[in-house]
Design an enzyme around this catalytic site. Structure first.
Site, short mmCIF file in Angstrom:
data_model
loop_
_atom_site.label_atom_id
_atom_site.label_comp_id
_atom_site.label_asym_id
_atom_site.label_seq_id
_atom_site.Cartn_x
_atom_site.Cartn_y
_atom_site.Cartn_z
N ARG A 224 26.49 33.53 33.60
CA ARG A 224 26.84 33.50 32.18
C ARG A 224 28.16 34.07 32.23
NH1 ARG A 224 23.49 30.55 30.97
NH2 ARG A 224 21.76 30.59 29.61
N HIS A 272 29.92 24.12 31.73
CA HIS A 272 28.58 24.36 31.72
C HIS A 272 27.43 23.53 32.41
CE1 HIS A 272 25.22 27.58 29.97
NE2 HIS A 272 24.65 26.64 30.79
P1 NDP Z 1 15.98 34.62 37.07
O1 NDP Z 1 15.36 35.36 35.94
O2 NDP Z 1 14.99 33.77 37.86
O3 NDP Z 1 16.72 35.68 38.02
C1 NDP Z 1 17.33 36.55 37.76
C2 NDP Z 1 17.89 37.43 38.85
O4 NDP Z 1 18.84 38.43 38.55
C3 NDP Z 1 16.81 38.14 39.69
O5 NDP Z 1 16.74 37.78 41.05
C4 NDP Z 1 16.91 39.60 39.18
O6 NDP Z 1 16.40 40.56 40.13
C5 NDP Z 1 18.51 39.64 39.27
N1 NDP Z 1 18.66 40.81 38.12
C6 NDP Z 1 18.56 41.05 37.08
N2 NDP Z 1 18.88 42.31 36.51
C7 NDP Z 1 19.43 42.75 37.57
C8 NDP Z 1 20.23 43.95 37.73
N3 NDP Z 1 20.37 44.86 36.86
N4 NDP Z 1 20.72 44.39 39.02
C9 NDP Z 1 20.26 43.40 40.03
N5 NDP Z 1 19.89 42.20 39.70
C10 NDP Z 1 19.56 42.05 38.74
O7 NDP Z 1 16.93 33.67 36.53
P2 NDP Z 1 17.17 32.21 37.06
O8 NDP Z 1 17.43 32.12 38.69
O9 NDP Z 1 16.55 31.26 36.49
O10 NDP Z 1 18.95 32.07 36.43
C11 NDP Z 1 19.96 32.70 36.98
C12 NDP Z 1 21.22 32.50 36.00
O11 NDP Z 1 21.66 31.07 36.09
C13 NDP Z 1 20.87 33.09 34.58
O12 NDP Z 1 21.91 33.74 34.05
C14 NDP Z 1 20.89 31.60 33.56
O13 NDP Z 1 21.09 31.63 32.37
C15 NDP Z 1 22.05 30.84 34.65
N6 NDP Z 1 22.01 29.68 34.42
C16 NDP Z 1 22.95 28.67 34.36
C17 NDP Z 1 23.06 27.18 34.16
C18 NDP Z 1 24.43 26.45 34.25
O14 NDP Z 1 24.30 25.40 34.18
N7 NDP Z 1 25.47 27.01 34.55
C19 NDP Z 1 21.76 26.54 34.47
C20 NDP Z 1 20.43 27.07 34.43
C21 NDP Z 1 20.76 28.65 34.55
P3 NDP Z 1 14.87 40.75 40.46
O15 NDP Z 1 14.49 39.62 41.42
O16 NDP Z 1 14.82 41.94 41.52
O17 NDP Z 1 14.21 40.60 39.18
C1 OXD Z 2 21.23 27.62 31.33
C2 OXD Z 2 20.93 26.23 31.52
O1 OXD Z 2 20.28 28.57 30.86
O2 OXD Z 2 21.73 25.60 31.29
O3 OXD Z 2 22.39 27.72 31.17
O4 OXD Z 2 19.73 25.95 31.59
#
Ligand code: NDP
Ligand code: OXD
Length: 309
Positions: A224, A272
């Site tokens: 993000r 994106h």
């Molecule tokens: P998840 O919710 O599965 O994983 C999030 C990760 O972030 C976890 O490992 C979590 O730790 C970690 N995390 C959260 N808070 C903290 C913190 N305070 N300190 C350290 N680590 C932290 O998310 P996804 O894997 O599904 O998605 C990842 C990102 O990708 C999201 O921001 C999503 O919006 C983005 N995204 C972007 C897309 C694009 O096209 N650019 C498409 C799809 C998703 P823990 O494992 O310990 O809980």
């Molecule tokens: C997101 C997506 O969460 O595109 O960014 O899935």
């Protein structure tokens, strides 16, 4: 009962048709034509106007048209107790992995330099370290980060990951919590951000974090825009502490034409697209989730609203 579909940008037809195909006979409505507010049972949304869901007293679930739910949870007027469900789709997982692999190899091998060399008609080979000598750091070891980390490790990179809670992932050096962030950053020659966006991770990639990366590091943000302090990133690129960045996500999307990020010579902008939601598979997943909730079953992909992801 009805299902309300809301999307801020892009054509809605493909989604309405997809939901109708998966849930024949249901009353599927495109916002703002919500019909009787008491009849709205589920909402499927991307960046809704704050307060929208308050008017539907019988709402049983809010489905995100995306893996991230920050665009839903940032609404201070979200009705309490209604499950918020993130999109978990193997299509997203593999697309994200491909983007991360592609960008990492691009920077690791210096392919960005060949574009400049070709402009100057210069036949020159760009040196690069052995794969095992390249440290790749994945911030966020959730659904997408874990898969990216294990794939990069399988390609021979030296991979580390950082998350909130401790993990053990074969082939990946795992770091957790604020205390271990500096050690993780210090070994990340290519840093990939795949964190969820929460109050704790907002602006986490600031000048302090960037300066803890090795000199000449690369940065790839596919999570993000809110994770990054843009001015700090530009300063780190201008001082050449950071060599180059691929930004796929931005604090404001679409990225405004006047943003300096478009024109920075060492920022590669993608709109994106790291992992694009596939309407066909997503509608199937939404329908399956609605059937579960109607049957009174908990949804496995409902997020923890207090934790924020
Ligand atoms: P998840 O919710 O599965 O994983 C999030 C990760 O972030 C976890 O490992 C979590 O730790 C970690 N995390 C959260 N808070 C903290 C913190 N305070 N300190 C350290 N680590 C932290 O998310 P996804 O894997 O599904 O998605 C990842 C990102 O990708 C999201 O921001 C999503 O919006 C983005 N995204 C972007 C897309 C694009 O096209 N650019 C498409 C799809 C998703 P823990 O494992 O310990 O809980
Ligand atoms: C997101 C997506 O969460 O595109 O960014 O899935």
């Amino acid at each position: 009962m009805s299902i309300l579909f809301h999307i801020r940008i892009g054509p809605a037809d493909v989604w309405i048709d997809g939901l109708r195909a998966e849930m024949p006979g249901e009353d599927i409505r495109l916002w703002p034509d919500a019909g009787d507010p008491e009849a709205v049972e589920f909402a499927v949304t991307w960046r809704h106007p704050a307060g929208l869901f308050r008017q539907f007293p019988n709402l049983k679930g809010i489905f995100s048209i995306g893996a991230g739910v920050d665009h839903i949870l940032c609404d201070p007027d979200l009705p309490p107790g209604v499950p918020v469900i993130r999109l978990v789709d193997p299509v997203l997982d593999s697309d994200m992995t491909l983007h991360v692999v592609h960008r990492t190899i691009h920077y690791h091998r210096g392919y960005h330099r060949y574009l400049e060399l070709q402009q100057a008609a210069r036949w020159e080979k760009v040196p690069f370290p052995e794969t095992g000598e390249r440290g790749v750091g994945i911030m966020g070891l959730g659904r997408l980060g874990r898969r990216a980390a294990t794939t990069m490790a399988s390609l021979g990179f030296t991979v580390a990951g950082w998350s909130r809670t401790a993990k053990a992932i074969p082939g990946v050096a795992c770091f957790a919590g604020d205390e271990q962030l500096p050690a993780f950053l210090a070994r990340s020659q290519i840093l990939v951000c795949l964190l969820s966006l929460t109050p704790e991770t907002t602006n986490i990639v600031d000048s302090k974090a960037l300066m803890q990366l090795p000199q000449g590091a690369f940065f790839i943000n596919t999570a993000r825009g809110g994770h990054v302090v843009e001015a700090d990133l530009i300063a780190a690129l201008d001082s050449r502490h950071i060599e180059r960045a691929n930004l796929d996500v931005f604090a404001t999307e679409p990225l405004p034409p006047e943003s300096p990020l478009w024109r920075h010579p060492r920022i590669d902008v993608t709109p994106h697209v790291a992992a694009r939601v596939n309407p066909r598979s997503a509608c199937r997943i939404f329908a399956d989730g609605m059937h579960r909730l109607r049957a009174g079953q908990p949804h496995p992909d409902a997020v923890d609203r207090v934790r924020g992801y």
